[in-house]
Design an enzyme around this catalytic site. Structure first.
Site, PDB file in Angstrom:
ATOM      1  N   CYS A   1       0.826  -1.219   0.000  1.00  0.00           N
ATOM      2  CA  CYS A   1       0.000   0.000   0.000  1.00  0.00           C
ATOM      3  C   CYS A   1       0.860   1.270   0.000  1.00  0.00           C
ATOM      4  CB  CYS A   1      -0.977  -0.058   1.164  1.00  0.00           C
ATOM      5  SG  CYS A   1      -2.406   0.976   0.897  1.00  0.00           S
TER       6      CYS A   1
ATOM      7  N   ARG B   1     -12.729   6.309  -0.897  1.00  0.00           N
ATOM      8  CA  ARG B   1     -11.505   5.513  -0.889  1.00  0.00           C
ATOM      9  C   ARG B   1     -11.795   4.121  -1.465  1.00  0.00           C
ATOM     10  NH1 ARG B   1      -7.498   7.368   2.277  1.00  0.00           N
ATOM     11  NH2 ARG B   1      -6.699   5.307   2.879  1.00  0.00           N
TER      12      ARG B   1
ATOM     13  N   HIS C   1      -3.660  -5.629   2.306  1.00  0.00           N
ATOM     14  CA  HIS C   1      -3.355  -5.672   3.739  1.00  0.00           C
ATOM     15  C   HIS C   1      -3.925  -6.968   4.314  1.00  0.00           C
ATOM     16  CE1 HIS C   1      -2.087  -1.485   4.259  1.00  0.00           C
ATOM     17  NE2 HIS C   1      -3.151  -1.079   3.593  1.00  0.00           N
TER      18      HIS C   1
HETATM   19  N1  GLN Z   1      -2.011   7.044   2.301  1.00  0.00           N
HETATM   20  C1  GLN Z   1      -2.089   6.171   1.139  1.00  0.00           C
HETATM   21  C2  GLN Z   1      -3.474   6.234   0.461  1.00  0.00           C
HETATM   22  O1  GLN Z   1      -4.421   6.691   1.053  1.00  0.00           O
HETATM   23  C3  GLN Z   1      -1.777   4.741   1.543  1.00  0.00           C
HETATM   24  C4  GLN Z   1      -2.771   4.159   2.529  1.00  0.00           C
HETATM   25  C5  GLN Z   1      -2.322   2.829   3.113  1.00  0.00           C
HETATM   26  O2  GLN Z   1      -1.126   2.534   3.207  1.00  0.00           O
HETATM   27  N2  GLN Z   1      -3.317   1.998   3.597  1.00  0.00           N
HETATM   28  O3  GLN Z   1      -3.601   5.778  -0.683  1.00  0.00           O
END
Ligand code: GLN
Length: 248
Positions: A98, A135, A197
């Protein structure tokens, strides 16, 4: 320690800074899967302001929110980018998850429009469309190497692969790199980037051993990983498939 048993050097990058959603579990999984086989692991924790103290056969970096990524990008650029790229060029492997994955591509344009330089391990770049855009969140199932990978994702950034990049997997459920082209993650040599994840490795034992094989090809040429039973790991994998609405 068995003199003929391999020794695997793992560099764990920014464990306190880049550890969203228990991504530290990936390092624990690698350590245990090595110990069960009599392989010695040496884990070098590289915190924000640290320089790499020695080489590594395998680099691991987890996810982080934009603010943590900004600090990690500073640490990489100031202290470790050249050494990491040199080790990768010499055959080291990598797992970047990520936010860590985003920093191993060319650049990450964060939610507030700031631009964080990446190492360019992956020919890709990431753009966060801003906090007003939903998101990419949820369970993910992908097709990889004739099998499936499971995990969950929570990222705002959308990653677009360049001509020189290969995706890690194809999305069957979820968003993946950018919720458009059905790609998930990226592969460059022995480096793997992913949005999964979970942590991703414990419930994808086939991916964990694939990564170990890549790293051991350098650390112990000719060594073959003995199989493990993995009953619990595959049970977790099937549970994740069901959670994503797929038949296990
Ligand atoms: N901050 C980054 C995003 O929002 C990565 C998020 C994360 O590592 N879960 O894409």
């Amino acid at each position: 320690m068995n003199d003929s048993a391999p020794v695997l050097r793992i560099a764990y990058l920014y464990p306190d800074l880049m550890n969203l959603y228990a991504d530290r579990g990936n390092v624990t999984c690698l350590e245990r899967r090595c110990a069960w086989r009599g392989i010695t692991t040496r884990v070098q924790r590289v915190e924000w302001n640290d320089r790499l103290r020695e080489g590594a056969d395998l680099f691991v970096i987890g996810g982080g929110q934009d603010r943590q990524q900004e600090l990690a990008s500073q640490g990489l650029t100031a202290h470790n980018a050249d050494r990491i790229l040199a080790e990768l060029g010499a055959g080291a492997a990598m797992l970047a998850v990520c936010g860590g994955y985003q920093l191993m591509a060319h650049r990450y344009r964060s939610a507030d429009g700031g631009e964080l330089p990446g190492l360019g391990v992956f020919d890709a770049e990431t753009v966060h469309p801003g906090s007003g855009v939903p998101r990419c969140i949820g369970n993910v199932v992908c097709a990889w190497n004739g099998a499936r990978l499971v995990g969950f994702e929570n990222h705002g950034g959308r990653t677009y692969l360049g001509a020189g990049a290969q995706p890690l997997a194809q999305v069957l459920r979820g968003h993946g790199n950018n919720a458009r082209d059905r790609t998930e993650g990226a592969v460059a040599g022995a480096a793997i980037g992913t949005y999964l994840h979970g942590s991703v490795l414990p419930k994808n034992p086939h991916l964990a051993d694939h990564l170990l094989a890549l790293a051991l090809a350098r650390a112990a040429p000719g060594y073959t990983l003995p199989a493990l039973r993995d009953d619990a790991e595959w049970a977790a994998h099937r549970a994740a498939l069901r959670a994503a609405g797929l038949r296990a």
